[in-house]
Write a protein that holds these residues in place. Structure first.
Motif, PDB file in Angstrom:
ATOM      1  N   THR A 156       0.840  -1.192   0.000  1.00  0.00           N
ATOM      2  CA  THR A 156       0.000   0.000   0.000  1.00  0.00           C
ATOM      3  C   THR A 156       0.880   1.249   0.000  1.00  0.00           C
ATOM      4  O   THR A 156       2.070   1.203   0.367  1.00  0.00           O
ATOM      5  N   LEU A 157       0.287   2.354  -0.358  1.00  0.00           N
ATOM      6  CA  LEU A 157       1.013   3.623  -0.335  1.00  0.00           C
ATOM      7  C   LEU A 157       1.472   3.961   1.078  1.00  0.00           C
ATOM      8  O   LEU A 157       2.580   4.469   1.274  1.00  0.00           O
ATOM      9  N   GLN A 158       0.642   3.691   2.060  1.00  0.00           N
ATOM     10  CA  GLN A 158       1.014   3.998   3.439  1.00  0.00           C
ATOM     11  C   GLN A 158       2.221   3.182   3.884  1.00  0.00           C
ATOM     12  O   GLN A 158       3.150   3.718   4.507  1.00  0.00           O
ATOM     13  N   GLU A 159       2.225   1.892   3.551  1.00  0.00           N
ATOM     14  CA  GLU A 159       3.360   1.046   3.913  1.00  0.00           C
ATOM     15  C   GLU A 159       4.650   1.536   3.268  1.00  0.00           C
ATOM     16  O   GLU A 159       5.712   1.590   3.920  1.00  0.00           O
TER      17      GLU A 159
ATOM     18  N   GLU B  98       5.297   4.609   2.191  1.00  0.00           N
ATOM     19  CA  GLU B  98       5.713   5.921   2.711  1.00  0.00           C
ATOM     20  C   GLU B  98       6.473   5.750   4.024  1.00  0.00           C
ATOM     21  O   GLU B  98       7.478   6.426   4.257  1.00  0.00           O
ATOM     22  N   GLU B  99       6.020   4.856   4.858  1.00  0.00           N
ATOM     23  CA  GLU B  99       6.725   4.613   6.116  1.00  0.00           C
ATOM     24  C   GLU B  99       8.141   4.093   5.851  1.00  0.00           C
ATOM     25  O   GLU B  99       9.099   4.505   6.512  1.00  0.00           O
TER      26      GLU B  99
ATOM     27  N   TYR C 133       2.320   5.842  -6.798  1.00  0.00           N
ATOM     28  CA  TYR C 133       3.569   5.342  -6.222  1.00  0.00           C
ATOM     29  C   TYR C 133       4.780   6.124  -6.727  1.00  0.00           C
ATOM     30  O   TYR C 133       5.731   6.371  -5.973  1.00  0.00           O
TER      31      TYR C 133
ATOM     32  N   LEU D  64       4.794   9.474  -4.934  1.00  0.00           N
ATOM     33  CA  LEU D  64       5.250   9.282  -3.556  1.00  0.00           C
ATOM     34  C   LEU D  64       6.765   9.142  -3.503  1.00  0.00           C
ATOM     35  O   LEU D  64       7.433   9.776  -2.662  1.00  0.00           O
TER      36      LEU D  64
END
Length: 414
Positions: free
Chosen positions: A157-160, A162-163, A191, A194
């Motif tokens: 995911t995008l959140q994963e 980004e972290e 992606y 990001l």
């Protein structure tokens, strides 16, 4: 003149005789192989694994054309045609776009060898065998590899991401759009943007997905994209496609060290492929006949149209999924939106050995399907519908074969 030739012959006579005696006194230790004295036999087989796929008839004809020189102007025109074809299927205007003389692994190495330098932080999505390979190659270069490991069938995911980008600050992120070892489709929208917010380049493997599902290199902000010839393109294995954005090109041209491979040095390849605006200089002998085939494969896609190819794979694979579920089989990827439209993974049913099923389908129907690969080994069966093989007729053929294999191969009978 004749007297001079006669004198030269007389002078060389003893030397020539010596050569003959030397050759005659050496006995051959290896006899001509009996196998090579028999005619070549190739079975007529339907390839419904994850690749290679059956060749399109026009591609077969192209591969039978006579050789020309790799530095002839006609060959350069074929190479230019291929570049334009790659730009079309990748949906990119990148000038640094070309074909690699080697399979998809070669393209992956070309990307990593030219982008990464020793010590560079490299973030790798490892949700199957291709992420494993990318991490392995990165380690060999001396990059600081940060693998993000997930079980087969999962995506990122995008959140994963980004972290992970914030934590590791990589110069490069690797993702596989079509993870053929598990049949999962990685989303790509957002992606690239990001990655660029974190000054990271995005590298995407599209070997198993290109022309079977949408990808938009420029619009999705992908910096390096590569694929292979032997999947949806229905071309022989041994050539691959690659393209670099201006950001990626700048990273290549401002390196502090030379790439570890001369053969895959992108500055040299850019020149021989006419990407740098300079006169072409010999670098290596390109696989001329394979490039004929690749050119015709790209021409077939151009004639069909990308949208039509995407639609064909989506519709025929949906038909396959319905037929598989009708046999009581479970699709390995649970979310329909994340299923790869080119390679379908089916969970190995209880009471069966996947090898028995694969071998039965091959031995009794001359159809290739395969088991898992890497982390998915022993967990799945894989069925590929690639390019000209993506037809409802072929789905019906493999379903008949599977139905019989399931009746005959159950170990519960023992």
């Amino acid at each position: 003149m004749f007297r001079a030739l006669a004198r030269a012959s007389a002078t060389l006579g003893p030397q020539v005789a010596g050569w003959a005696r030397t050759m005659a006194t050496r006995q051959l230790l290896v006899a001509p192989p009996e196998a090579l004295l028999r005619p070549l036999f190739i079975p007529n087989r339907l390839l419904l694994g994850p690749g290679p796929s059956n060749l399109a008839p026009r591609v077969l004809v192209a591969g039978g054309q006579q050789m020309i020189g790799h530095m002839h102007k006609e060959m350069f025109q074929i190479m230019d045609d291929i570049k334009q074809g790659i730009q079309y299927v990748f949906q990119t205007k990148n000038p640094l776009t070309l074909a690699i003389s080697g399979s998809g692994h070669c393209a992956l190495e070309a990307a990593l060898f030219n982008i990464l330098e020793p010590g560079d932080p490299f973030l790798v999505g490892v949700n199957g065998i291709w992420g494993q390979r990318a991490a392995d190659i990165g380690e060999r270069i001396g990059a600081r590899v940060h693998p993000m490991i997930k079980d087969p069938g999962n995506h990122y995911t995008l959140q994963e991401l980004e972290e992970a980008l914030a934590q590791h600050k990589p110069v490069l992120l690797f993702l596989t759009q079509g993870e053929s070892s598990s049949g999962v489709l990685q989303p790509l929208d957002g992606y690239g943007e990001l990655c660029h917010r974190y000054n990271c380049l995005l590298l995407v493997d599209s070997v198993a997905s290109l022309c079977g599902t949408p990808i938009y290199m420029d619009q999705q902000g992908i910096d390096i994209l590569y694929s292979g010839s032997q999947k949806v393109l229905n071309s022989p294995p041994g050539t691959s496609l690659i393209s670099f954005s201006d950001k990626a090109k700048n990273k290549i041209y401002t390196r502090k060290t030379k790439p570890v491979s001369f053969y895959l040095d992108m500055k040299w390849l850019a020149n021989i492929w006419g990407c740098d605006g300079k006169p072409r200089i010999y670098h290596h002998t390109t696989p001329v006949v394979s490039l004929y085939s690749l050119r015709e494969s790209l021409a077939l896609i151009a004639e069909q149209g990308l949208e039509n190819s995407w639609r064909q794979h989506r519709e025929v694979t949906a038909y396959l999924h319905g037929r598989l579920q009708g046999l009581g089989l479970q699709l390995f990827v649970k979310d329909p939106a994340l299923r790869l439209p080119t390679v379908t993974a089916v969970a190995v049913p209880a009471g069966y050995d996947w090898r028995d099923i694969v071998n039965y389908v091959m031995d009794h129907f001359d159809i290739e399907i395969t088991g898992g690969l890497g982390p998915s080994m022993g967990k799945v069966l894989r069925i590929g519908l690639l390019g000209c093989n993506a037809t409802r007729e072929n789905v019906d053929r493999v379903i008949r074969a599977l139905q019989e294999a399931l009746q005959r191969c159950s170990r519960n009978k023992l």
